[in-house]
Design an enzyme around this catalytic site. Structure first.
Site, PDB file in Angstrom:
ATOM      1  N   LYS A 168      18.743   3.878   3.577  1.00 42.26           N
ATOM      2  CA  LYS A 168      19.171   5.016   4.099  1.00 42.26           C
ATOM      3  C   LYS A 168      18.798   4.938   5.620  1.00 42.26           C
ATOM      4  O   LYS A 168      17.871   4.150   6.003  1.00 42.26           O
ATOM      5  CB  LYS A 168      18.806   6.413   3.722  1.00 42.26           C
ATOM      6  CG  LYS A 168      17.229   6.536   3.455  1.00 42.26           C
ATOM      7  CD  LYS A 168      16.503   7.089   4.833  1.00 42.26           C
ATOM      8  CE  LYS A 168      15.065   7.216   4.669  1.00 42.26           C
ATOM      9  NZ  LYS A 168      14.316   7.680   6.081  1.00 42.26           N
ATOM     10  N   GLY A 179      11.214   2.446   7.135  1.00 43.77           N
ATOM     11  CA  GLY A 179      11.931   3.689   7.410  1.00 43.77           C
ATOM     12  C   GLY A 179      13.241   3.803   6.937  1.00 43.77           C
ATOM     13  O   GLY A 179      13.964   4.537   7.156  1.00 43.77           O
ATOM     14  N   ASP A 211      11.388  11.550   0.192  1.00 44.63           N
ATOM     15  CA  ASP A 211      12.696  10.668   0.335  1.00 44.63           C
ATOM     16  C   ASP A 211      13.364  10.584  -0.914  1.00 44.63           C
ATOM     17  O   ASP A 211      14.669  10.194  -0.811  1.00 44.63           O
ATOM     18  CB  ASP A 211      12.758   9.422   1.159  1.00 44.63           C
ATOM     19  CG  ASP A 211      12.324   9.638   2.675  1.00 44.63           C
ATOM     20  OD1 ASP A 211      12.752  10.707   3.002  1.00 44.63           O
ATOM     21  OD2 ASP A 211      12.076   8.426   3.010  1.00 44.63           O
ATOM     22  N   SER A 271      14.004   4.722  -2.760  1.00 49.64           N
ATOM     23  CA  SER A 271      15.274   4.254  -3.347  1.00 49.64           C
ATOM     24  C   SER A 271      15.047   3.665  -4.692  1.00 49.64           C
ATOM     25  O   SER A 271      15.501   4.002  -5.741  1.00 49.64           O
ATOM     26  CB  SER A 271      16.167   3.185  -2.465  1.00 49.64           C
ATOM     27  OG  SER A 271      17.196   3.111  -3.244  1.00 49.64           O
ATOM     28  N   GLY A 292      13.669   3.850   3.428  1.00 49.82           N
ATOM     29  CA  GLY A 292      13.473   4.287   2.258  1.00 49.82           C
ATOM     30  C   GLY A 292      13.674   3.421   1.067  1.00 49.82           C
ATOM     31  O   GLY A 292      13.876   4.005  -0.154  1.00 49.82           O
ATOM     32  N   GLY A 293      13.229   2.162   1.037  1.00 45.32           N
ATOM     33  CA  GLY A 293      13.288   1.226   0.385  1.00 45.32           C
ATOM     34  C   GLY A 293      12.535   1.487  -1.088  1.00 45.32           C
ATOM     35  O   GLY A 293      13.009   1.518  -2.141  1.00 45.32           O
TER      36      GLY A 293
HETATM   37  O1  C5P Z   1       6.448  11.932   0.178  1.00 44.52           O
HETATM   38  P1  C5P Z   1       6.001  10.790   0.704  1.00 44.52           P
HETATM   39  O2  C5P Z   1       4.954  10.136   0.154  1.00 44.52           O
HETATM   40  O3  C5P Z   1       6.951   9.893   1.019  1.00 44.52           O
HETATM   41  O4  C5P Z   1       5.145  10.964   2.023  1.00 44.52           O
HETATM   42  C1  C5P Z   1       4.300  10.174   2.743  1.00 44.52           C
HETATM   43  C2  C5P Z   1       3.636  11.123   3.973  1.00 44.52           C
HETATM   44  O5  C5P Z   1       4.375  11.674   5.012  1.00 44.52           O
HETATM   45  C3  C5P Z   1       3.111  12.512   3.193  1.00 44.52           C
HETATM   46  O6  C5P Z   1       1.786  12.243   2.749  1.00 44.52           O
HETATM   47  C4  C5P Z   1       2.829  13.453   4.587  1.00 44.52           C
HETATM   48  O7  C5P Z   1       1.522  12.988   5.301  1.00 44.52           O
HETATM   49  C5  C5P Z   1       4.114  12.890   5.566  1.00 44.52           C
HETATM   50  N1  C5P Z   1       5.214  13.752   5.482  1.00 44.52           N
HETATM   51  C6  C5P Z   1       5.311  15.062   5.858  1.00 44.52           C
HETATM   52  N2  C5P Z   1       6.532  15.795   5.641  1.00 44.52           N
HETATM   53  C7  C5P Z   1       7.357  15.338   5.163  1.00 44.52           C
HETATM   54  C8  C5P Z   1       7.630  14.293   4.294  1.00 44.52           C
HETATM   55  C9  C5P Z   1       6.309  13.286   4.561  1.00 44.52           C
HETATM   56  O8  C5P Z   1       4.349  15.326   6.411  1.00 44.52           O
HETATM   57  N3  C5P Z   1       8.745  16.183   5.033  1.00 44.52           N
END
Ligand code: C5P
Length: 300
Positions: A23, A109, A147, A115, A111-112
């Site tokens: 993405k 960045g 994501d 996904s 989203g691999g």
């Molecule tokens: O959910 P995911 O593990 O992909 O997110 C990685 C990090 O990115 C989270 O631990 C958080 O620190 C930050 N994040 C955030 N707000 C979001 C998505 C991600 O602060 N909406």
């Protein structure tokens, strides 16, 4: 443009293969900080033709094999996490052999990993004969990562919340995409950790949400391409700003950092101009350049 349903599946005698797409974020606005440590976002996700592949085969035991990247195959991998979660919630025993062919960059960045996790949910839902509606998989995808829910729908989608409250759209971003990925990744948590404290005070309003088309009920794409994370990431990695500026100089209609990086992409009206720009950027040391188009999905 012909749009097909999501995801792309190829069947063979003893299993099936599902494309696990990348993405980009055509728009990313940070609206505020949440009490759970995450940030409230408004974003527009766009699926690309650029993909990893996941093959699923029936087997008594569960196994994950990975080609093309040196990644862990334990519960630190979102594919394994997805299997554990689906098994836990459904009561089905964890089984099946999965082969992941990795082509998308890590921490890139696009989203691999997210996904792969979401496609594992879709694939195992099928392999284990659960036949759950996609909506039933959404809470599991949310637990896997912010994501992930987008990758249950693909195509173009508007998102609020942590980026995980998804409204799928039928349109797609036109043009040829040129993606420039350097040989380093960016840690999303580090980028969000550097966002100004001002955000905790006032929550900006989502601008996209209330603008619905009277004809189709879809949100109007009334946005200009932008990414609130760009300045933070460009400060840490000035090379990425240079990639964006080069894409614009070479004729991109718009160019942006995708998500928290490290991939920068430009969108070109002319395929030929895009290919010239890609050729030029590919000469830079330590970058990988990918040319592809965006994907539209039917939403029946
Ligand atoms: O959910 P995911 O593990 O992909 O997110 C990685 C990090 O990115 C989270 O631990 C958080 O620190 C930050 N994040 C955030 N707000 C979001 C998505 C991600 O602060 N909406």
């Amino acid at each position: 443009m012909h749009s097909r349903s999501y995801p792309d599946i190829t069947y063979f005698s003893d299993g099936f293969l599902i494309q696990s797409p990348a993405k980009v974020n055509l728009f990313l606005r940070v609206l505020g900080k949440r009490s759970d440590g995450y940030h409230e976002l408004e974003t527009l996700f766009q699926e690309l033709e650029w993909c990893d592949e996941l093959e699923f085969r029936d087997a008594d035991e569960f196994s994950l094999e990975i080609e093309g990247a040196d990644l862990r195959t334990d519960s630190g991998n979102l594919v394994v996490r997805a299997a554990q979660m689906l098994s836990g919630v459904s009561g089905r025993r964890m089984r099946g052999s999965i082969l992941l062919r990795k082509r998308l960059p890590l921490q890139g960045g696009v989203g691999g990993g997210s996904s792969n996790g979401a496609i594992a949910l879709l694939g195992l839902n099928r392999l284990w004969g659960l036949k759950w509606e996609v909506e039933r998989l959404v809470p599991l995808a949310k637990d896997l990562g912010a994501d992930c829910p987008f990758f249950l729908y693909g195509g173009l989608a508007h998102a609020l919340g942590r980026g995980d409250d998804i409204k799928p759209l039928t349109d797609h971003a036109d043009g040829t995409f040129v993606l420039v990925t350097p040989d380093f990744g960016v840690r999303t948590a580090e980028v969000f950790g550097k966002i100004g404290v001002g955000l905790t005070e006032v929550e900006k309003n989502a601008i996209f949400n209330p603008l619905w088309s009277r004809e189709t009920g879809e949100a109007y794409p009334l946005f200009s391409p932008s990414n609130d994370l760009e300045n933070i990431v460009f400060q840490i990695h000035p090379r990425l700003r240079h990639f964006r500026d080069t894409l614009l100089e070479r004729g991109a209609e718009y160019a942006l950092l995708s998500g928290s990086g490290s991939t920068v992409f430009g969108v070109f009206r002319s395929d030929e101009t895009a290919r010239h720009a890609a050729h030029e950027l590919a000469r830079i040391d330590g970058v990988k350049v990918t040319v592809c188009r965006a994907v539209a999905r039917s939403r029946s």
